[in-house]
Design a protein around this motif. Structure first.
Motif, PDB file in Angstrom:
ATOM      1  N   LEU A  51       0.812  -1.216   0.000  1.00  0.00           N
ATOM      2  CA  LEU A  51       0.000   0.000   0.000  1.00  0.00           C
ATOM      3  C   LEU A  51       0.848   1.270   0.000  1.00  0.00           C
ATOM      4  O   LEU A  51       0.448   2.278  -0.581  1.00  0.00           O
ATOM      5  CB  LEU A  51      -0.948   0.005   1.201  1.00  0.00           C
ATOM      6  N   VAL A  52       2.022   1.261   0.635  1.00  0.00           N
ATOM      7  CA  VAL A  52       2.851   2.473   0.656  1.00  0.00           C
ATOM      8  C   VAL A  52       3.338   2.834  -0.743  1.00  0.00           C
ATOM      9  O   VAL A  52       3.649   3.994  -1.015  1.00  0.00           O
ATOM     10  CB  VAL A  52       4.045   2.375   1.631  1.00  0.00           C
ATOM     11  N   ARG A  53       3.374   1.864  -1.634  1.00  0.00           N
ATOM     12  CA  ARG A  53       3.792   2.119  -3.015  1.00  0.00           C
ATOM     13  C   ARG A  53       2.612   2.506  -3.911  1.00  0.00           C
ATOM     14  O   ARG A  53       2.801   2.889  -5.053  1.00  0.00           O
ATOM     15  CB  ARG A  53       4.493   0.889  -3.587  1.00  0.00           C
ATOM     16  N   PRO A  57      -6.209   7.743  -3.315  1.00  0.00           N
ATOM     17  CA  PRO A  57      -7.030   8.785  -3.940  1.00  0.00           C
ATOM     18  C   PRO A  57      -7.046  10.044  -3.072  1.00  0.00           C
ATOM     19  O   PRO A  57      -6.790   9.980  -1.874  1.00  0.00           O
ATOM     20  CB  PRO A  57      -8.412   8.142  -4.035  1.00  0.00           C
ATOM     21  N   PRO A  58      -7.360  11.185  -3.686  1.00  0.00           N
ATOM     22  CA  PRO A  58      -7.320  12.457  -2.953  1.00  0.00           C
ATOM     23  C   PRO A  58      -8.527  12.660  -2.046  1.00  0.00           C
ATOM     24  O   PRO A  58      -9.389  13.483  -2.288  1.00  0.00           O
ATOM     25  CB  PRO A  58      -7.291  13.493  -4.072  1.00  0.00           C
ATOM     26  N   LEU A  59      -8.582  11.863  -0.996  1.00  0.00           N
ATOM     27  CA  LEU A  59      -9.592  12.058   0.034  1.00  0.00           C
ATOM     28  C   LEU A  59      -8.904  11.903   1.381  1.00  0.00           C
ATOM     29  O   LEU A  59      -7.840  11.299   1.473  1.00  0.00           O
ATOM     30  CB  LEU A  59     -10.758  11.069  -0.121  1.00  0.00           C
ATOM     31  N   ALA A  60      -9.474  12.497   2.388  1.00  0.00           N
ATOM     32  CA  ALA A  60      -8.849  12.460   3.710  1.00  0.00           C
ATOM     33  C   ALA A  60      -8.867  11.041   4.272  1.00  0.00           C
ATOM     34  O   ALA A  60      -9.911  10.390   4.293  1.00  0.00           O
ATOM     35  CB  ALA A  60      -9.575  13.403   4.655  1.00  0.00           C
ATOM     36  N   HIS A  61      -7.701  10.588   4.701  1.00  0.00           N
ATOM     37  CA  HIS A  61      -7.562   9.281   5.346  1.00  0.00           C
ATOM     38  C   HIS A  61      -7.160   9.527   6.804  1.00  0.00           C
ATOM     39  O   HIS A  61      -6.167  10.201   7.058  1.00  0.00           O
ATOM     40  CB  HIS A  61      -6.450   8.460   4.685  1.00  0.00           C
ATOM     41  N   VAL A  62      -7.929   9.005   7.723  1.00  0.00           N
ATOM     42  CA  VAL A  62      -7.592   9.085   9.138  1.00  0.00           C
ATOM     43  C   VAL A  62      -7.288   7.658   9.590  1.00  0.00           C
ATOM     44  O   VAL A  62      -8.173   6.798   9.595  1.00  0.00           O
ATOM     45  CB  VAL A  62      -8.732   9.704   9.973  1.00  0.00           C
ATOM     46  N   LEU A  63      -6.039   7.419   9.937  1.00  0.00           N
ATOM     47  CA  LEU A  63      -5.576   6.088  10.330  1.00  0.00           C
ATOM     48  C   LEU A  63      -5.478   6.046  11.848  1.00  0.00           C
ATOM     49  O   LEU A  63      -4.595   6.671  12.434  1.00  0.00           O
ATOM     50  CB  LEU A  63      -4.223   5.795   9.682  1.00  0.00           C
ATOM     51  N   PHE A  76       5.473  -2.655  14.416  1.00  0.00           N
ATOM     52  CA  PHE A  76       5.597  -2.737  12.963  1.00  0.00           C
ATOM     53  C   PHE A  76       5.526  -1.346  12.338  1.00  0.00           C
ATOM     54  O   PHE A  76       6.197  -1.065  11.355  1.00  0.00           O
ATOM     55  CB  PHE A  76       4.492  -3.648  12.408  1.00  0.00           C
ATOM     56  N   GLY A  77       4.685  -0.484  12.899  1.00  0.00           N
ATOM     57  CA  GLY A  77       4.595   0.899  12.432  1.00  0.00           C
ATOM     58  C   GLY A  77       3.865   1.084  11.113  1.00  0.00           C
ATOM     59  O   GLY A  77       4.152   2.016  10.374  1.00  0.00           O
ATOM     60  N   GLY A  78       2.910   0.224  10.824  1.00  0.00           N
ATOM     61  CA  GLY A  78       2.199   0.289   9.554  1.00  0.00           C
ATOM     62  C   GLY A  78       1.446   1.583   9.327  1.00  0.00           C
ATOM     63  O   GLY A  78       1.478   2.147   8.233  1.00  0.00           O
ATOM     64  N   ALA A  83       0.926   6.900   6.615  1.00  0.00           N
ATOM     65  CA  ALA A  83       0.800   8.352   6.774  1.00  0.00           C
ATOM     66  C   ALA A  83       1.990   9.075   6.142  1.00  0.00           C
ATOM     67  O   ALA A  83       1.825  10.148   5.561  1.00  0.00           O
ATOM     68  CB  ALA A  83       0.669   8.710   8.250  1.00  0.00           C
ATOM     69  N   ASP A  84       3.173   8.491   6.228  1.00  0.00           N
ATOM     70  CA  ASP A  84       4.352   9.093   5.594  1.00  0.00           C
ATOM     71  C   ASP A  84       4.266   9.020   4.071  1.00  0.00           C
ATOM     72  O   ASP A  84       4.711   9.925   3.375  1.00  0.00           O
ATOM     73  CB  ASP A  84       5.633   8.398   6.057  1.00  0.00           C
ATOM     74  N   ALA A  85       3.704   7.926   3.551  1.00  0.00           N
ATOM     75  CA  ALA A  85       3.648   7.716   2.101  1.00  0.00           C
ATOM     76  C   ALA A  85       2.511   8.489   1.436  1.00  0.00           C
ATOM     77  O   ALA A  85       2.622   8.858   0.262  1.00  0.00           O
ATOM     78  CB  ALA A  85       3.498   6.225   1.801  1.00  0.00           C
TER      79      ALA A  85
END
Length: 96
Positions: A51-53, A57-63, A76-78, A83-85
């Protein structure tokens, strides 16, 4: 999650890539609503590495990262990786 005939199991071993794809397809139907995607997980899926690759889409993602609550030992820091990608994502850590 259920999207049409697509079933996405949860409760351990959740295929995150499949879940994100299903959510993105569903939310793409209503772009005028400026949808947000909230995901609560420990993000310890190997799918995170793929998924990091992928371009989100341009919508807000709240993890909402519950990894510290779910697992001891080395994190693991997934959620942080995603969030970084993805510039459209923010990570919220649970306070424990």
């Amino acid at each position: 999650m259920r999207n049409g005939s697509t079933r996405c199991p949860g409760g351990g071993g959740t295929p995150l890539a499949q879940a994100f794809q299903a959510a993105w397809q569903m939310l793409a139907r209503w772009p005028e609503m400026q949808p947000q995607l909230w995901v609560l997980s420990d993000f310890r899926s190997p799918d995170v590495l793929a998924l990091v690759r992928e371009r989100a889409p341009p919508l807000a993602h709240v993890l909402v990262d519950c990894e510290p609550a779910a697992h001891g030992g080395r994190p693991f820091g997934g959620a942080g990786r995603l969030a970084d990608a993805w510039s459209c994502a923010v990570r919220l850590r649970l306070p424990w």
